[in-house]
Design a protein around this motif. Structure first.
Motif, PDB file in Angstrom:
ATOM      1  N   MET A 184       0.800  -1.222   0.000  1.00 54.84           N
ATOM      2  CA  MET A 184       0.000   0.000   0.000  1.00 54.84           C
ATOM      3  C   MET A 184       0.838   1.280   0.000  1.00 54.84           C
ATOM      4  O   MET A 184       0.353   2.354  -0.352  1.00 54.84           O
ATOM      5  N   LYS A 185       2.087   1.180   0.400  1.00 57.25           N
ATOM      6  CA  LYS A 185       2.914   2.376   0.631  1.00 57.25           C
ATOM      7  C   LYS A 185       2.959   3.362  -0.539  1.00 57.25           C
ATOM      8  O   LYS A 185       2.880   4.571  -0.332  1.00 57.25           O
ATOM      9  N   PRO A 186       3.109   2.912  -1.779  1.00 53.58           N
ATOM     10  CA  PRO A 186       3.186   3.885  -2.885  1.00 53.58           C
ATOM     11  C   PRO A 186       1.933   4.756  -3.020  1.00 53.58           C
ATOM     12  O   PRO A 186       2.005   5.838  -3.612  1.00 53.58           O
ATOM     13  N   LEU A 187       0.801   4.304  -2.482  1.00 51.27           N
ATOM     14  CA  LEU A 187      -0.444   5.060  -2.606  1.00 51.27           C
ATOM     15  C   LEU A 187      -0.768   5.885  -1.365  1.00 51.27           C
ATOM     16  O   LEU A 187      -1.742   6.643  -1.363  1.00 51.27           O
ATOM     17  N   MET A 188       0.042   5.750  -0.327  1.00 54.40           N
ATOM     18  CA  MET A 188      -0.262   6.395   0.940  1.00 54.40           C
ATOM     19  C   MET A 188       0.537   7.684   1.116  1.00 54.40           C
ATOM     20  O   MET A 188       1.770   7.668   1.066  1.00 54.40           O
ATOM     21  N   ARG A 189      -0.176   8.796   1.299  1.00 53.10           N
ATOM     22  CA  ARG A 189       0.502  10.042   1.650  1.00 53.10           C
ATOM     23  C   ARG A 189       1.058   9.930   3.063  1.00 53.10           C
ATOM     24  O   ARG A 189       0.416   9.359   3.939  1.00 53.10           O
ATOM     25  N   TYR A 190       2.246  10.498   3.278  1.00 52.03           N
ATOM     26  CA  TYR A 190       2.917  10.361   4.574  1.00 52.03           C
ATOM     27  C   TYR A 190       2.031  10.839   5.721  1.00 52.03           C
ATOM     28  O   TYR A 190       1.952  10.199   6.764  1.00 52.03           O
ATOM     29  N   ASP A 191       1.330  11.957   5.520  1.00 48.55           N
ATOM     30  CA  ASP A 191       0.538  12.535   6.600  1.00 48.55           C
ATOM     31  C   ASP A 191      -0.785  11.797   6.821  1.00 48.55           C
ATOM     32  O   ASP A 191      -1.493  12.062   7.796  1.00 48.55           O
ATOM     33  N   ARG A 192      -1.133  10.859   5.924  1.00 50.77           N
ATOM     34  CA  ARG A 192      -2.389  10.108   6.060  1.00 50.77           C
ATOM     35  C   ARG A 192      -2.171   8.600   6.056  1.00 50.77           C
ATOM     36  O   ARG A 192      -3.130   7.835   6.016  1.00 50.77           O
ATOM     37  N   GLU A 193      -0.917   8.181   6.099  1.00 50.44           N
ATOM     38  CA  GLU A 193      -0.617   6.759   5.912  1.00 50.44           C
ATOM     39  C   GLU A 193      -1.353   5.874   6.903  1.00 50.44           C
ATOM     40  O   GLU A 193      -2.021   4.910   6.516  1.00 50.44           O
ATOM     41  N   LYS A 194      -1.263   6.186   8.196  1.00 46.10           N
ATOM     42  CA  LYS A 194      -1.898   5.342   9.212  1.00 46.10           C
ATOM     43  C   LYS A 194      -3.413   5.358   9.081  1.00 46.10           C
ATOM     44  O   LYS A 194      -4.070   4.321   9.218  1.00 46.10           O
ATOM     45  N   LYS A 195      -3.970   6.523   8.804  1.00 48.96           N
ATOM     46  CA  LYS A 195      -5.424   6.634   8.684  1.00 48.96           C
ATOM     47  C   LYS A 195      -5.950   5.840   7.489  1.00 48.96           C
ATOM     48  O   LYS A 195      -6.943   5.109   7.588  1.00 48.96           O
ATOM     49  N   ASP A 196      -5.268   5.967   6.350  1.00 44.33           N
ATOM     50  CA  ASP A 196      -5.727   5.245   5.163  1.00 44.33           C
ATOM     51  C   ASP A 196      -5.482   3.744   5.280  1.00 44.33           C
ATOM     52  O   ASP A 196      -6.307   2.937   4.826  1.00 44.33           O
ATOM     53  N   LEU A 197      -4.360   3.354   5.885  1.00 46.99           N
ATOM     54  CA  LEU A 197      -4.116   1.926   6.113  1.00 46.99           C
ATOM     55  C   LEU A 197      -5.187   1.346   7.025  1.00 46.99           C
ATOM     56  O   LEU A 197      -5.656   0.222   6.810  1.00 46.99           O
ATOM     57  N   ALA A 198      -5.567   2.114   8.039  1.00 53.30           N
ATOM     58  CA  ALA A 198      -6.618   1.648   8.943  1.00 53.30           C
ATOM     59  C   ALA A 198      -7.915   1.419   8.186  1.00 53.30           C
ATOM     60  O   ALA A 198      -8.649   0.466   8.469  1.00 53.30           O
ATOM     61  N   ARG A 199      -8.195   2.243   7.188  1.00 50.15           N
ATOM     62  CA  ARG A 199      -9.422   2.078   6.396  1.00 50.15           C
ATOM     63  C   ARG A 199      -9.336   0.857   5.485  1.00 50.15           C
ATOM     64  O   ARG A 199     -10.340   0.180   5.255  1.00 50.15           O
TER      65      ARG A 199
END
Length: 304
Positions: A184-199
């Motif tokens: 997932m990392k290439p699609l995750m913005r640094y400032d939202r990584e944890k929030k989007d991964l949680a989703r």
């Protein structure tokens, strides 16, 4: 194991207060977990009161309470009506449900609910079920995956996420939480990584456990089983759950559509107890981070 170490109950006093427990009443805790809410209900019941605790997780069964006023039911709460029929219970005085994943599930790395640990992609609340998060990630079509991430994770880039998963799994299997997080990392913005991964993880968990359909079935059964004046208390953690609970209380229907008969629109069999939504205090949110997104809705069965 102490219930505080297994699972920290959220909005404990507020939810049990909302049930307005009668000493001789019959109650159901649909999400037993570590038994925190159940213990508080039993503390308020008299000798003639009774409580049924539901949980599909075998770990929760080990926490079952030794009390002659309590029965543990190892089952998904979608079968509430079947089990009450089995126990010859026609009406209930109150029903409580604390939805979502428990702190025990998140803290047990081997269960695969959290990206904090590198563990097999499992996410089953019922360990005897056959569908796992790994099977979803490995076997669902790109379109199916995109739908899951959009509907259950509310992720705008659901199609890109699904496409990336399909591309990566064609090169090597995605078998663990760590591998999925890395994909997932290439699609995750640094400032939202944890929030989007949680989703992403939320969406997979909901699919694996059939949570939305189970919630709809449970709320329908709860509405029918509550006696006039009986109380329903539900704690939700994301907008999908909360929307369904709010719709059922407001209209009597999970989709928010008021049913009609030949005489016009029918009133909801439930009425909301003010305030419409109860949220944790800042102190509870600090003490129990899981509570930060929690919302409690309380309703009463119409007495007419």
């Amino acid at each position: 194991m102490n219930c505080e170490t297994y699972h920290i109950p959220v909005l404990l006093k507020e939810s049990v207060d909302g049930l307005d427990v009668k000493p001789d009443g019959i109650y159901v805790d649909l999400t037993f977990g570590g038994g925190g809410h159940s213990r508080e209900i039993l503390n308020r019941l008299g000798a003639r009161g009774y409580l049924y605790g539901f949980d599909q997780d075998m770990d929760a069964q080990r926490e079952a309470l030794a009390d002659e006023r309590f029965t543990f039911v190892r089952s998904n709460f979608r079968f509430l009506q079947n089990w009450m029929r089995y126990y010859d219970i026609e009406q209930l005085d109150g029903i409580l449900a604390d939805l979502g994943v428990s702190s025990h599930h998140l803290d047990d790395g081997e269960r695969g609910f959290s990206f904090r640990y590198d563990a097999p992609l499992d996410m089953r609340m019922n360990q005897q079920a056959t569908l796992t998060a790994r099977r979803v990630v490995e076997e669902y079509t790109e379109e199916q995956l995109a739908d899951i991430f959009y509907l259950y994770g509310e992720l705008k880039q659901s199609r890109r996420i699904a496409s990336l998963i399909v591309k990566q799994r064609s090169q090597r299997p995605i078998e663990t939480t760590g591998q999925l997080a890395e994909v997932m990392k290439p699609l995750m913005r640094y400032d939202r990584e944890k929030k989007d991964l949680a989703r992403v993880f939320q969406a997979l968990r909901i699919e694996v456990n059939g949570e939305m359909n189970a919630l709809r079935q449970m709320l329908q059964a709860a509405t029918e089983l509550l006696k006039p004046g009986g109380r329903l208390a539900v704690i939700t953690y994301h907008s999908l759950e909360d929307r369904i609970v709010k719709n059922v209380i407001r209209t009597g229907n999970a989709d928010g559509q008021r049913p009609e008969d030949v005489f016009g629109t029918l009133p909801s069999p439930l009425k909301s107890i003010a305030p419409n939504v109860v949220t944790p205090t800042p102190e509870e949110q600090e003490r129990n981070p899981r509570s930060r997104s929690a919302k409690l809705r309380i309703a009463e069965k119409d007495t007419q």
